[in-house]
Design an enzyme around this catalytic site. Structure first.
Site, PDB file in Angstrom:
ATOM      1  CE  LYS A  90      -3.893   2.223   0.353  1.00  0.00           C
ATOM      2  NZ  LYS A  90      -3.474   2.938  -0.897  1.00  0.00           N
ATOM      3  CD  GLN A 111       3.348   4.765   2.175  1.00  0.00           C
ATOM      4  OE1 GLN A 111       3.957   5.594   1.519  1.00  0.00           O
ATOM      5  NE2 GLN A 111       2.245   5.056   2.833  1.00  0.00           N
ATOM      6  CE  LYS A 114       4.198   7.634   5.347  1.00  0.00           C
ATOM      7  NZ  LYS A 114       3.883   8.526   4.201  1.00  0.00           N
ATOM      8  CE  LYS A 126       4.758   7.430  -2.500  1.00  0.00           C
ATOM      9  NZ  LYS A 126       4.092   8.009  -1.303  1.00  0.00           N
ATOM     10  N   GLY A 165      -2.714   8.302  -4.300  1.00  0.00           N
ATOM     11  CA  GLY A 165      -2.057   9.499  -4.813  1.00  0.00           C
ATOM     12  C   GLY A 165      -0.803   9.880  -4.034  1.00  0.00           C
ATOM     13  CG  ASP A 166       3.418  11.004  -3.015  1.00  0.00           C
ATOM     14  OD1 ASP A 166       3.332  10.811  -1.806  1.00  0.00           O
ATOM     15  OD2 ASP A 166       4.400  11.610  -3.522  1.00  0.00           O
ATOM     16  CB  THR A 209      -2.108  13.819   4.281  1.00  0.00           C
ATOM     17  OG1 THR A 209      -2.489  12.696   3.490  1.00  0.00           O
ATOM     18  CG2 THR A 209      -0.643  13.706   4.656  1.00  0.00           C
ATOM     19  CG  ASN A 240      -4.147  16.342  -0.578  1.00  0.00           C
ATOM     20  OD1 ASN A 240      -3.681  15.669   0.335  1.00  0.00           O
ATOM     21  ND2 ASN A 240      -5.440  16.449  -0.789  1.00  0.00           N
TER      22      ASN A 240
END
Ligand code: NDP
Ligand code: 2IT
Length: 445
Positions: A90, A111, A114, A126, A165-166, A209, A240
């Site tokens: 993920k 990630q 996290k 990622k 997204g990123d 976020t 964002n």
């Protein structure tokens, strides 16, 4: 300083030369894990450290597409499936011209820890592409996203790998990619998160976020007898994460006085007017310097690094990796900063982190403080499995509880290992322990 784990770092350096961001992220985590290697020799015996720094699978692929002039363009796509010990891979997809293997690997590595901290069952991954969405038409972005997903679809799935997204990937890009996945696979499943609300997206994912960053920051400030109320805040970026961090910090009683993009920064001593920012960035996809056209009392300065010269109580870097260096850290300290919490991934350089920690500034690394985005992605997966959608208030309350739990976990873990107040160690150790125990239980795979 590495000691027991130096051999792991040597191996990573040998295998991944010319990947500075990846080496930076690994070294920072290994440094925190020295105490774990001493206290928990079972992880050394089972080769957990060597295994956790090597991605389970790395996929690089060609992304050909046709631009509006009929010219063929070729980009390079990536998906790094780093660790699936506690759940399906993920993590987000980044579309930015700077994207390369080093950047996607550092992001995928971060990630892992996290996602473990969120308490939800998600492994680390990622992906992305060196495509630049800036200046492209919607039709070009659509053709690009369709080509990207034509290859990516065979590597992902709701129980295998769930991207989101990123940087450069928001609702528009997720929509185009989701449509192409559904067309090719002929199935409507929650294979991406950050989807539109009409087709399986979660309320509060857009805000997650930035809001989560503020929930964690407030929990930490409260624990130290303080709060956002009355504080002056500087937030970098204007995407964002920055927008919704600004919104929540303002709601919590702080005054956010600056935002930036890669070209420069705005300063508004009266507090940022977020309606103006949202119109520039979310509606018109324009540049932050246009803020001063709508708010003539504000100023715009070329060059994004200068934002850290603005005196503030709380700094929240929300743009990109290594955007806050040693010099910036010294200036922030000199100007009396009390807390720095990361909305971006690895925005502070190692030299900056040393300065920040040496001066007893409260500091939380991104893998803990920006985990709210992926946490709500996990809640989106839950809702998709249930075939239900929860209310904004319900998701937001769960997000807040998760962020407060993350703060409690990294704080307690730091204490347990004799490193009270060191939230870098707390985050790295707590995230690692969950994944390492799962890897130990599952044997050498
Ligand atoms: P967006 O694309 O929405 O916004 C990115 C912002 O950062 C823009 O203002 C952009 O400016 C700026 N920026 C990007 N690259 C650079 C650069 N090389 N130098 C200076 N400024 C730059 O991305 P997000 O807000 O989603 O992401 C921001 C950060 O937060 C990233 O580090 C991301 O990995 C991290 N993050 C995002 C999450 C999410 O849910 N979206 C979750 C957790 C972390 P410009 O427009 O000029 O490029
Ligand atoms: O860095 C990150 O945590 C993200 N870009 C969000 C990942 C996700 O799967 O929601």
């Amino acid at each position: 300083m590495l000691n027991k784990l130096q051999y792991v770092m040597d191996m990573v350096e040998k295998r991944n030369p010319n990947e500075p961001e990846f080496l930076q992220a690994v070294e920072e985590v290994l440094e925190s894990l020295e105490v774990v290697a001493t206290k928990n020799p079972e992880f050394l015996d089972a080769g957990i450290f060597e295994r956790i720094v090597e991605p389970e699978r790395q996929i690089f692929f060609r992304v050909p597409w046709v631009d509006d002039n009929g010219k063929v363009q070729v980009n390079r796509g990536f998906r790094i499936q780093f660790n699936s010990a506690i759940g399906p891979y993920k993590g987000g997809l980044r579309f930015h011209p700077s994207v390369n293997a080093s950047i996607i690997k550092f992001l995928g590595f971060e990630q892992i820890f996290k996602n473990a901290l969120t308490t939800l069952p998600m492994g680390g991954g990622k992906g992305g592409c060196d495509f630049d969405p800036k200046g492209k038409s919607d039709a070009e972005v659509m053709r690009f996203c369709q080509s990207f997903m034509s290859e990516l679809n065979r590597h992902i799935g709701q129980f295998t790998d769930v991207p989101a997204g990123d940087i450069g990937v928001g609702a528009r890009e997720i929509g185009f990619m989701y449509g192409q996945y559904k067309k090719i696979r002929n199935e409507s499943v929650g294979v991406l998160t950050g989807k539109g609300l009409q087709y399986g997206g979660s309320l509060a994912r857009t805000e997650a976020t930035g809001y989560g960053l503020c929930y964690l920051t407030e929990a930490m400030l409260n624990d130290h007898g303080s709060s956002f109320a009355g504080k002056t805040v500087v937030v970098s970026g204007s995407g964002n994460v920055a927008i919704y961090a600004t919104q929540k910090a303002t709601e919590m009683g702080a005054k956010v006085v600056a935002l930036s993009d890669s070209a420069g920064y705005i300063y508004d001593e009266n507090g940022i007017n977020l309606d103006v920012v949202k119109d520039i960035k979310e509606v018109r996809r324009a540049r932050i310097k246009e803020y001063v056209d709508a708010v003539p009392t504000a100023t715009y300065t070329e060059g994004c690094a200068g934002i850290w010269n603005i005196p503030c109580d709380v700094a929240m870097p929300c743009a990109t990796q290594n955007e806050l260096n040693e010099e910036a850290a010294k200036t922030l300290v000199k100007n009396g900063v009390k807390a720095i919490t990361e909305g971006a991934n690895m925005p502070c350089t190692p030299e900056a982190v040393s300065i920040i920690q040496a001066n007893n500034v409260l500091y939380v690394p991104g893998k803990a403080s920006n985990a709210g985005g992926v946490a709500v992605s996990g809640l989106e997966m839950s809702q998709n499995s249930l075939r239900l959608s929860w209310t904004f208030e319900d998701v937001d309350a769960r997000l807040k509880a998760i962020m407060e739990e993350i703060y409690a976990n990294i704080s307690t873990t730091a204490k347990e290992y004799g490193l009270e107040g060191d939230y870098v160690a707390g985050a790295n150790i707590a995230g690692f322990l969950k994944v390492a125990r799962a890897m130990l239980a599952q044997g050498v795979i």
